[in-house]
Design a protein around this motif. Structure first.
Motif, short mmCIF file in Angstrom:
data_model
loop_
_atom_site.label_atom_id
_atom_site.label_comp_id
_atom_site.label_asym_id
_atom_site.label_seq_id
_atom_site.Cartn_x
_atom_site.Cartn_y
_atom_site.Cartn_z
N PHE A 13 0.68 -1.03 -0.06
CA PHE A 13 0.01 0.02 -0.14
C PHE A 13 0.89 1.12 0.07
O PHE A 13 1.43 1.58 0.98
N HIS A 14 1.06 1.99 -1.10
CA HIS A 14 1.74 3.24 -1.28
C HIS A 14 0.83 4.27 -1.82
O HIS A 14 -0.48 3.93 -2.15
N GLN A 15 1.31 5.59 -1.41
CA GLN A 15 0.70 6.64 -1.89
C GLN A 15 0.27 6.79 -3.39
O GLN A 15 1.02 6.07 -4.18
N PHE A 16 -1.00 7.27 -3.97
CA PHE A 16 -1.53 7.27 -5.26
C PHE A 16 -2.45 8.55 -5.21
O PHE A 16 -2.72 8.93 -4.26
N TYR A 17 -2.70 8.70 -6.62
CA TYR A 17 -3.61 9.82 -6.78
C TYR A 17 -5.06 9.29 -7.28
O TYR A 17 -5.12 8.34 -7.98
N ILE A 18 -5.93 10.09 -6.95
CA ILE A 18 -7.27 10.04 -7.50
C ILE A 18 -7.47 11.25 -8.04
O ILE A 18 -7.90 12.37 -7.47
N ASP A 19 -7.09 11.54 -9.43
CA ASP A 19 -7.30 12.90 -10.12
C ASP A 19 -6.01 13.59 -9.53
O ASP A 19 -4.98 13.22 -9.28
N ASP A 20 -6.34 14.74 -8.80
CA ASP A 20 -5.41 15.62 -8.05
C ASP A 20 -5.46 15.58 -6.61
O ASP A 20 -4.81 16.10 -6.01
N LEU A 21 -6.07 14.39 -6.20
CA LEU A 21 -6.26 14.35 -4.54
C LEU A 21 -5.04 13.02 -4.41
O LEU A 21 -5.37 11.97 -4.86
N LEU A 22 -4.30 13.48 -3.42
CA LEU A 22 -3.15 12.44 -2.88
C LEU A 22 -3.72 11.55 -1.99
O LEU A 22 -3.97 12.37 -0.76
N VAL A 23 -3.50 10.29 -1.96
CA VAL A 23 -4.01 9.48 -0.91
C VAL A 23 -2.63 8.91 -0.34
O VAL A 23 -2.14 8.30 -1.22
N ILE A 24 -2.53 8.88 0.69
CA ILE A 24 -1.29 8.44 1.38
C ILE A 24 -1.43 8.07 2.69
O ILE A 24 -2.18 8.29 3.61
N PRO A 25 -0.61 6.75 3.12
CA PRO A 25 -0.69 6.17 4.37
C PRO A 25 0.34 6.81 5.10
O PRO A 25 1.15 7.66 4.95
N SER A 26 0.10 6.44 6.52
CA SER A 26 1.07 7.27 7.74
C SER A 26 2.33 6.91 7.60
O SER A 26 3.37 7.83 8.10
N TRP A 27 2.84 5.75 7.27
CA TRP A 27 4.22 5.61 6.94
C TRP A 27 4.96 6.11 5.83
O TRP A 27 6.22 5.79 5.74
N GLU A 28 4.29 6.89 4.94
CA GLU A 28 5.01 7.33 4.00
C GLU A 28 5.11 9.04 4.04
O GLU A 28 4.40 9.66 4.55
N GLU A 29 6.15 9.46 3.30
CA GLU A 29 6.30 11.03 3.45
C GLU A 29 5.66 11.64 2.18
O GLU A 29 5.86 11.21 1.19
#
Length: 351
Positions: free
Chosen positions: A151-167
């Motif tokens: 599970f890594h950060q990714f975009y939904i269009d221009d919305l960034l979805v990011i987990p707590s363990w990533e910068e």
């Protein structure tokens, strides 16, 4: 440490008796692999909206037992002469292969001999299928955290979805960011159905929007809507675990919990929940649920929407699109859009 996995191929009907028998000789905590379909009660207890397709039940099962062993090979003869071993725990079985002072030095030869002997005994009075035993080895891992690599950060269009363990990368700091970690049975935004709903919500929400999120789970749809400035949100869910999930995700994203009211219960057939949610109150109702649930939900939603209110749905496989479209029209709503991503569909309508 390493782990030996002892796998027994059997029948689904023999699972319980074999697990009980293995427990008697010291093997505990069986992992069961079978194709037995989930009952309606089991599906309800899982609190998941989208279940994976399951293969046909062939009545076979594999029971896996894990035994911790030392990294270095230990001389079996030396083990047999030790005095710090567990005594036998079952009549007729000398279950003395688990050393008390050093649990990793397991006498696997004796353990497997007892496993096979017990299975042969069971064959005398019941069908256990193949009853075959295989052994494999796996490295010790941090099972509690190992899944994070998927599970890594990714975009939904221009919305960034990011987990707590990533910068957050420097170039992303000015973007709209949703901080969310995977939770028990709840979504993270990675699934196509969630993304379909978020895109539709962003088309229709305003700063005056009052939103109802049916089957809110992690609260992601309501939280994103609040991040984009809606007035307030109400969520309903069957699972009491949603309370903690929503609270944690509101806190992670700086969302005022006073603007997000959560109700635990089934709005379809629980009048108390329906009354508490309120009627002809909502500008938008969103429901990311299976098509089979959307069918009885749709006429209920009509009562909670204001005149002109928007109904956004997903969780619909492409093969069931027409069922939901027909349900929307049968409820007297105007079909606005059908959007698609992969094999999934979102249906948007207006009261």
């Amino acid at each position: 440490m390493k782990w030996k996995k002892i796998s027994i191929k059997t029948t689904a009907e023999a699972e319980d008796i074999i697990i009980s028998t293995m427990y008697d000789i010291g093997l505990e905590g069986a992992q069961i692999e079978d194709k037995v379909p989930l009952t309606a009660w089991e599906k309800e207890q899982m609190f998941v909206d989208i279940l994976p397709d399951a293969p046909d039940d062939d009545h076979t099962a594999v029971l896996n037992f894990f035994v911790e062993v030392a990294d270095e090979e230990t001389d079996t003869a030396a083990l047999k002469s030790r005095t710090d071993l567990k005594p036998g725990v079952s009549d007729g079985v000398d279950a003395s292969y688990f050393p008390i002072s050093n649990p990793g030095n397991v006498d696997m030869d004796r353990l497997l001999a007892d496993v096979k002997r017990e299975l042969e005994d069971l064959k005398q009075f019941m069908d256990i299928g193949e009853g075959t035993v295989t052994v494999s080895e796996t490295e010790d891992k941090d099972w509690m955290n190992n899944w994070k690599e998927f599970f890594h950060q990714f975009y939904i269009d221009d919305l960034l979805v990011i987990p707590s363990w990533e910068e957050v990368k420097p170039e992303d700091r000015d973007k709209k960011i949703l901080h969310i970690d995977p939770g028990t049975a709840f979504g993270t935004g990675m699934h196509e159905t969630t993304q379909l709903c978020i895109r539709q919500l962003r088309k229709y929400i305003t700063e005056d929007t009052v939103l109802l999120d049916v089957g809110t789970g992690s609260g992601i749809l309501a939280i994103v809507s609040l991040m984009y400035g809606i007035k307030e949100a109400v969520g309903t869910d069957l699972d009491p675990c949603a309370v903690d999930a929503v609270a944690e995700n509101c806190a992670a994203n700086g969302v005022d919990p006073e603007k997000f009211e959560l109700m635990i219960g089934n709005i379809i057939d629980n009048k108390e929940i329906g009354d508490k949610a309120g009627y002809e109150k909502y500008d938008i109702v969103v429901a990311n649920i299976l098509a089979e649930v959307l069918l009885p939900l749709t006429p209920v939603v009509l009562n909670h929407l204001k005149k002109g209110g928007i109904y956004i749905t997903s969780g619909i496989l492409a093969t069931k699109e027409q069922l939901v479209v027909d349900a929307v029209k049968a409820a007297g709503m105007e079909l606005l859009e059908v959007t698609r991503q992969g094999e999934w569909v979102s249906v948007t309508a207006r009261k």
